[in-house]
Scaffold this motif. Sequence first.
Motif, PDB file in Angstrom:
ATOM      1  N   UNK A   1     -11.677   7.379  -3.978  1.00 38.24           N
ATOM      2  CA  UNK A   1     -10.234   7.212  -4.136  1.00 38.24           C
ATOM      3  C   UNK A   1      -9.634   6.417  -2.981  1.00 38.24           C
ATOM      4  N   UNK A   2     -10.079   6.714  -1.771  1.00 40.58           N
ATOM      5  CA  UNK A   2      -9.554   5.995  -0.611  1.00 40.58           C
ATOM      6  C   UNK A   2      -9.923   4.522  -0.671  1.00 40.58           C
ATOM      7  N   UNK A   3     -11.152   4.251  -1.073  1.00 40.85           N
ATOM      8  CA  UNK A   3     -11.585   2.854  -1.179  1.00 40.85           C
ATOM      9  C   UNK A   3     -10.778   2.116  -2.250  1.00 40.85           C
ATOM     10  N   UNK A   4     -10.535   2.785  -3.356  1.00 43.55           N
ATOM     11  CA  UNK A   4      -9.760   2.164  -4.437  1.00 43.55           C
ATOM     12  C   UNK A   4      -8.322   1.931  -3.997  1.00 43.55           C
ATOM     13  N   UNK A   5      -7.747   2.899  -3.298  1.00 42.73           N
ATOM     14  CA  UNK A   5      -6.354   2.794  -2.864  1.00 42.73           C
ATOM     15  C   UNK A   5      -6.156   1.643  -1.879  1.00 42.73           C
ATOM     16  N   UNK A   6      -7.186   1.366  -1.072  1.00 43.19           N
ATOM     17  CA  UNK A   6      -7.076   0.339  -0.033  1.00 43.19           C
ATOM     18  C   UNK A   6      -7.393  -1.073  -0.535  1.00 43.19           C
ATOM     19  N   UNK A   7      -7.923  -1.188  -1.754  1.00 43.55           N
ATOM     20  CA  UNK A   7      -8.249  -2.511  -2.276  1.00 43.55           C
ATOM     21  C   UNK A   7      -7.038  -3.057  -3.025  1.00 43.55           C
TER      22      UNK A   7
ATOM     23  N   UNK B   1      -3.677   4.860  -7.954  1.00 38.18           N
ATOM     24  CA  UNK B   1      -4.005   5.756  -6.838  1.00 38.18           C
ATOM     25  C   UNK B   1      -2.964   5.744  -5.722  1.00 38.18           C
ATOM     26  N   UNK B   2      -2.050   4.763  -5.724  1.00 39.51           N
ATOM     27  CA  UNK B   2      -1.062   4.667  -4.652  1.00 39.51           C
ATOM     28  C   UNK B   2       0.233   5.376  -5.042  1.00 39.51           C
ATOM     29  N   UNK B   3       0.909   5.923  -4.048  1.00 35.06           N
ATOM     30  CA  UNK B   3       2.085   6.764  -4.273  1.00 35.06           C
ATOM     31  C   UNK B   3       3.180   6.029  -5.040  1.00 35.06           C
ATOM     32  N   UNK B   4       3.582   4.857  -4.568  1.00 31.32           N
ATOM     33  CA  UNK B   4       4.683   4.138  -5.216  1.00 31.32           C
ATOM     34  C   UNK B   4       4.307   3.710  -6.636  1.00 31.32           C
ATOM     35  N   UNK B   5       3.062   3.303  -6.815  1.00 31.24           N
ATOM     36  CA  UNK B   5       2.611   2.941  -8.167  1.00 31.24           C
ATOM     37  C   UNK B   5       2.637   4.157  -9.085  1.00 31.24           C
ATOM     38  N   UNK B   6       2.228   5.311  -8.550  1.00 30.95           N
ATOM     39  CA  UNK B   6       2.222   6.547  -9.343  1.00 30.95           C
ATOM     40  C   UNK B   6       3.635   6.909  -9.783  1.00 30.95           C
TER      41      UNK B   6
ATOM     42  N   UNK C   1      -1.410   6.904   2.842  1.00 29.79           N
ATOM     43  CA  UNK C   1      -0.900   6.750   4.193  1.00 29.79           C
ATOM     44  C   UNK C   1       0.371   5.930   4.281  1.00 29.79           C
ATOM     45  N   UNK C   2       0.700   5.162   3.243  1.00 27.91           N
ATOM     46  CA  UNK C   2       1.951   4.423   3.239  1.00 27.91           C
ATOM     47  C   UNK C   2       3.144   5.330   2.946  1.00 27.91           C
ATOM     48  N   UNK C   3       2.878   6.515   2.452  1.00 28.01           N
ATOM     49  CA  UNK C   3       3.957   7.477   2.163  1.00 28.01           C
ATOM     50  C   UNK C   3       3.927   8.673   3.107  1.00 28.01           C
ATOM     51  N   UNK C   4       2.732   9.133   3.491  1.00 20.18           N
ATOM     52  CA  UNK C   4       2.603  10.329   4.315  1.00 20.18           C
ATOM     53  C   UNK C   4       1.923  10.000   5.635  1.00 20.18           C
ATOM     54  N   UNK C   5       2.496  10.487   6.737  1.00 15.17           N
ATOM     55  CA  UNK C   5       1.869  10.342   8.043  1.00 15.17           C
ATOM     56  C   UNK C   5       0.692  11.301   8.142  1.00 15.17           C
TER      57      UNK C   5
END
Length: 397
Positions: free
Chosen positions: A25-31, A49-54, A321-325
């Motif tokens: 999931x992390x790899x997919x989110x970062x690509x 997998x990304x917050x804003x896209x979700x 990580x773009x949404x949560x610290x």
Amino acid sequence: MTTTGTTPTAYPFNTAEGLRLAEEYERVRDRPGLLRVRMPYGEDAWLVTRYEDARLVLGDVRFSRAAAAEHDEPRQSEGQVDSGILGMDPPDHTRLRSLVARAFTVRQVEKLRPQVRALTAELLDELEAAGPPVDLVDRFALPIPVAVICRLLGVPVEDRPRFRVWSDAALSTSSLTAEEFEANQAELRAYMAGLIELHRREPRDDLMTALIEAREADGDRLSELELVDLCVAVLVAGHETTASQIPNFVLTLLDHPEQLALLREEPALINQAVEELLRFVPLGSAASQARYATEDIEVGGTRVRAGEPLLVAIGAANRDGLRFTGPGALDIRRPANQHLGFGHGVHHCLGAPLARMELQEALGALLARFPGLKLVGDVTWKTEMLVRGPRVMPIGW
């Protein structure tokens, strides 16, 4: 911008044993862009997998749940189950949701808190009297939401074990055939139809009677089949996730002793702790409930064509990580925790206030009663289910 034609990746990623979020999931989110995935059954889909896209896919009316009925929806099991209210779009979804929503407002749920608190104390008394080791799932986590949802629907106490079997089958990702899925659904519908008829003859002060009265006052608002399926949805969804998350949360806190110690020192943090655990614990074995684009639209740098399905990975979005610290850290003091644990948009979990209250009461009371709470044996995990969690969890204190 990526487009269709990408070779699909086998999905799901998470394993049934444990609560870890798969590294994929992390790899997919970062690509860049979205990933094309292929589930065991159904057509290929885009994985979000990304917050804003979700939030976009879950909240924008250009993405349809109802369209799944016209497609070979991506899924983990052969049977394509009728999702009822979860498979509807407005205005049909709005019409049904409005009938049941008033039973799950924060105000109505707070009226149930004293009863849940008393039930929790009674179950803890029984645990203490039995002495360790005891199974946290069977003796504590399951009875709380089961008792509450059965009270709301007027399900007789002696029938509760029966719908547990039906619920397991409804949420199964095993090799049940389409015919077996349909048989299970037919049994549960027949049972619920009989219970509705009983409530018609003997009205009670519960949610089922209120729904029956709403149907008979204005038959255009709720068909008989919709009434049956709405009660089925409340029954299944109303207990399974909470019963899974209670032991999940306990396990997670035991794995983070510094956070557990903080919560013991400051029990007033229980509400924040529940929200953070809802963010941190990836409950689903995989993304499900595909949304279909009703027009060409760009999502996360990918052009999604009209008629293509998207799967939203809530667990991955909650670790963005773009949404949560510090997204991979459990922090029960985390401020402004706008997680997606209960979804987003028109299908935001109807029972969220009830689930929150049950989790707050169960977790808070358990930790207060047993300062030395610990695992005293191996956890047996649910397998081949849409939700993850212990089936058996032996504890001591």
